[in-house]
Design a protein around this motif. Structure first.
Motif: not given
Ligand SMILES: [Zn+2]
Length: 125
Positions: A23-25, A39-44
């Protein structure tokens, strides 16, 4: 912590090759060699859908098999080496190539799965 979903998702191939969040790359996709983060640590983004992705094995078998068999055929045709040379060349090459392709192919499949909202088959009946 949760950022809004970007209007335009990054390329699934770019995020896959970089092993980043689809999603965020930005956030890393794996917490080990092949285990996806929860979970992505950047965008969740909840990446629990990626836990059971085993599809890359099929593509790796096809790609690595094509490359190794082709290379072995070319080497045999050009140099006619004894059989042990083929074993010494192609067994390690197969293992190394498979391990090199495993992470980016799994990450690409996870990214494509996210982009296309793909999942296991569901019955609407
Ligand atoms: Zn992300």
């Amino acid at each position: 912590m949760n950022e809004p979903v970007p209007e335009r998702l990054p390329s699934p191939f770019a995020t896959g090759l970089a092993c980043r969040c689809p999603r965020c790359g930005e956030g890393p996709l794996f917490q080990g060699f092949l285990k996806p983060v929860q979970r992505c640590e950047s965008c969740g983004l909840d990446l629990s859908f990626a836990a059971g992705t085993e599809g890359p094995a099929v593509f790796i078998i096809l790609i690595v098999g094509f490359v190794i068999v082709g290379a072995a055929a070319v080497v045999e045709a050009m140099f006619h080496p004894p059989p042990f040379v083929h074993l010494l060349l192609w067994i390690p090459a197969t293992i190394i190539l498979s391990l090199l392709l495993l992470r980016p192919l799994k990450a690409t499949m996870v990214a494509l799965q996210y982009h296309h909202d793909a999942g296991e088959g569901r019955s609407d009946v």
